[in-house]
Design a protein around this motif. Structure first.
Motif, PDB file in Angstrom:
ATOM      1  N   ALA A  45      13.515   0.033 -19.264  1.00  0.00           N
ATOM      2  CA  ALA A  45      13.259   1.459 -19.097  1.00  0.00           C
ATOM      3  C   ALA A  45      12.244   1.934 -20.132  1.00  0.00           C
ATOM      4  O   ALA A  45      12.327   1.559 -21.304  1.00  0.00           O
ATOM      5  CB  ALA A  45      14.561   2.254 -19.238  1.00  0.00           C
ATOM      6  N   ILE A  46      11.299   2.747 -19.680  1.00  0.00           N
ATOM      7  CA  ILE A  46      10.381   3.439 -20.585  1.00  0.00           C
ATOM      8  C   ILE A  46      10.913   4.859 -20.722  1.00  0.00           C
ATOM      9  O   ILE A  46      11.029   5.588 -19.733  1.00  0.00           O
ATOM     10  CB  ILE A  46       8.949   3.436 -20.049  1.00  0.00           C
ATOM     11  CG1 ILE A  46       8.422   1.999 -19.926  1.00  0.00           C
ATOM     12  CG2 ILE A  46       8.031   4.247 -20.965  1.00  0.00           C
ATOM     13  CD1 ILE A  46       7.042   1.902 -19.311  1.00  0.00           C
ATOM     14  N   LEU A  47      11.248   5.249 -21.946  1.00  0.00           N
ATOM     15  CA  LEU A  47      11.940   6.498 -22.201  1.00  0.00           C
ATOM     16  C   LEU A  47      11.170   7.349 -23.206  1.00  0.00           C
ATOM     17  O   LEU A  47      10.344   6.839 -23.954  1.00  0.00           O
ATOM     18  CB  LEU A  47      13.347   6.217 -22.752  1.00  0.00           C
ATOM     19  CG  LEU A  47      14.237   5.273 -21.947  1.00  0.00           C
ATOM     20  CD1 LEU A  47      15.485   4.918 -22.741  1.00  0.00           C
ATOM     21  CD2 LEU A  47      14.611   5.902 -20.612  1.00  0.00           C
ATOM     22  N   GLY A  48      11.477   8.630 -23.205  1.00  0.00           N
ATOM     23  CA  GLY A  48      10.879   9.535 -24.177  1.00  0.00           C
ATOM     24  C   GLY A  48      10.878  10.951 -23.634  1.00  0.00           C
ATOM     25  O   GLY A  48      11.022  11.168 -22.430  1.00  0.00           O
ATOM     26  N   VAL A 210      11.448  -5.571 -13.564  1.00  0.00           N
ATOM     27  CA  VAL A 210      11.437  -4.158 -13.195  1.00  0.00           C
ATOM     28  C   VAL A 210      11.139  -3.325 -14.435  1.00  0.00           C
ATOM     29  O   VAL A 210      11.802  -3.475 -15.474  1.00  0.00           O
ATOM     30  CB  VAL A 210      12.787  -3.714 -12.592  1.00  0.00           C
ATOM     31  CG1 VAL A 210      12.756  -2.219 -12.238  1.00  0.00           C
ATOM     32  CG2 VAL A 210      13.128  -4.549 -11.358  1.00  0.00           C
ATOM     33  N   VAL A 211      10.122  -2.483 -14.350  1.00  0.00           N
ATOM     34  CA  VAL A 211       9.794  -1.541 -15.414  1.00  0.00           C
ATOM     35  C   VAL A 211       9.871  -0.149 -14.802  1.00  0.00           C
ATOM     36  O   VAL A 211       9.198   0.130 -13.811  1.00  0.00           O
ATOM     37  CB  VAL A 211       8.391  -1.791 -15.997  1.00  0.00           C
ATOM     38  CG1 VAL A 211       8.125  -0.844 -17.166  1.00  0.00           C
ATOM     39  CG2 VAL A 211       8.242  -3.243 -16.443  1.00  0.00           C
ATOM     40  N   ALA A 212      10.710   0.715 -15.376  1.00  0.00           N
ATOM     41  CA  ALA A 212      10.945   2.030 -14.782  1.00  0.00           C
ATOM     42  C   ALA A 212      10.864   3.118 -15.840  1.00  0.00           C
ATOM     43  O   ALA A 212      11.515   3.030 -16.892  1.00  0.00           O
ATOM     44  CB  ALA A 212      12.311   2.076 -14.100  1.00  0.00           C
ATOM     45  N   VAL A 213      10.062   4.140 -15.565  1.00  0.00           N
ATOM     46  CA  VAL A 213      10.064   5.354 -16.382  1.00  0.00           C
ATOM     47  C   VAL A 213      11.266   6.195 -15.962  1.00  0.00           C
ATOM     48  O   VAL A 213      11.423   6.525 -14.784  1.00  0.00           O
ATOM     49  CB  VAL A 213       8.767   6.154 -16.187  1.00  0.00           C
ATOM     50  CG1 VAL A 213       8.870   7.518 -16.881  1.00  0.00           C
ATOM     51  CG2 VAL A 213       7.570   5.382 -16.713  1.00  0.00           C
ATOM     52  N   LEU A 214      12.130   6.526 -16.929  1.00  0.00           N
ATOM     53  CA  LEU A 214      13.334   7.299 -16.635  1.00  0.00           C
ATOM     54  C   LEU A 214      13.445   8.457 -17.618  1.00  0.00           C
ATOM     55  O   LEU A 214      12.993   8.378 -18.761  1.00  0.00           O
ATOM     56  CB  LEU A 214      14.589   6.421 -16.738  1.00  0.00           C
ATOM     57  CG  LEU A 214      14.717   5.251 -15.752  1.00  0.00           C
ATOM     58  CD1 LEU A 214      15.955   4.429 -16.087  1.00  0.00           C
ATOM     59  CD2 LEU A 214      14.772   5.747 -14.316  1.00  0.00           C
TER      60      LEU A 214
END
Length: 278
Positions: A45-48, A210-214
């Motif tokens: 997950a890409i978070l921020g 899997v790379v997901a912006v959440l």
């Protein structure tokens, strides 16, 4: 036909990596020396917070935006060293917003996912399209024009297209990738969990990276193995999701107090939080 299940993901090649990526605009820097690694067989997950640079990083990883400096590498080579045709056979992207100019039906949109494989088609092309639609529960909408659907239905149709695109291994042990930019934004609660569980299944059972912006930290805690946390265009934390998303990290980056609560559904081993303003 189901996509072939892999049992040894160590045989897959194709780690995706951002190396010292900078994205600068006149008067503003969107990403500042971002480095991150993404592995096959995992959900990352890409978070921020808003404006942290999450979607910019996803655009660079997908090749839709060129960095001002630094590079993105796949299988040890820069993206520019791969042909677009080769990339399309192993990597599928779902953007936040995807406009379709023509009155394509859902089936036709999902069939577009098979276009990169037209020179070496599977013996099961029609079945792949149908099963991809079934996987995202849009098969009953197959003959509907995409532009007549709700936002959530469109999102599920585009995920079906992405699944169809990377349904099969290409035969050279290259890892397959799903790059998802805010995939749950238009979905109701049920379909948020269904989509991320599907992505997790593809990662764990088939070795897909899997790379997901959440935005939802509890969804990240439940479905991602690893995460990258951005703030102000920089990586401020990365690693195993439950070890990164501590109350101290959440308070520092998002400015809220996080209190751990018991997880439901037999997931007591998984962390989840309730949030309050600091």
């Amino acid at each position: 036909m189901n996509a072939r299940t892999l049992t040894d993901f160590s045989t897959l090649t194709g780690r995706l990596e951002a190396v010292d990526v900078v994205v600068a605009l006149p008067g503003k820097t969107l990403l500042q020396g971002v480095s991150a690694q993404f592995s096959a067989g995992q959900v990352t997950a890409i978070l921020g917070p808003n404006g942290a640079g999450k979607s910019t990083l996803m655009a660079v990883l997908s090749g839709q935006r060129q960095p001002s400096s630094g590079e993105v590498c796949l299988a040890g080579q820069t993206l520019a060293a791969h042909t677009l045709a080769d990339l399309a056979r192993v990597r599928a992207c779902v953007a936040q917003e995807t406009q379709v100019a023509f009155e394509f039906t859902v089936r036709e949109v999902v069939e577009l996912g098979r276009y990169p494989h037209r020179r070496q088609p599977s013996r099961h092309e029609a079945a792949i399209v149908l099963q991809a639609m079934q996987a995202t529960q849009v098969d009953h909408l197959a003959e509907r024009a995409l532009n007549t659907l709700s936002g959530g239905e469109k999102a599920r149709a585009h995920l079906a297209r992405a699944l169809a695109q990377v349904w099969d291994n290409v035969g050279d042990h290259s890892a397959r990738w799903l790059l998802l930019d805010e995939p749950t934004a238009a979905l109701d609660l049920q379909h948020q969990h269904r989509m991320l569980q599907l992505a997790r299944d593809w990662a764990c059972e088939q070795g897909v990276g899997v790379v997901a912006v959440l935005h939802d930290l509890n969804l990240a805690l439940r479905y991602s193995e690893r995460c990258v946390v951005l703030q102000g265009g920089q990586v401020v934390a990365s690693g195993l999701t439950p070890k990164v998303l501590t109350p101290a990290c959440i308070a520092k980056v998002w400015g809220v107090h996080a209190q751990a609560v018991p997880a439901l559904g037999g997931l007591a081993h998984r962390l989840q939080y309730v949030f309050e303003p600091v």
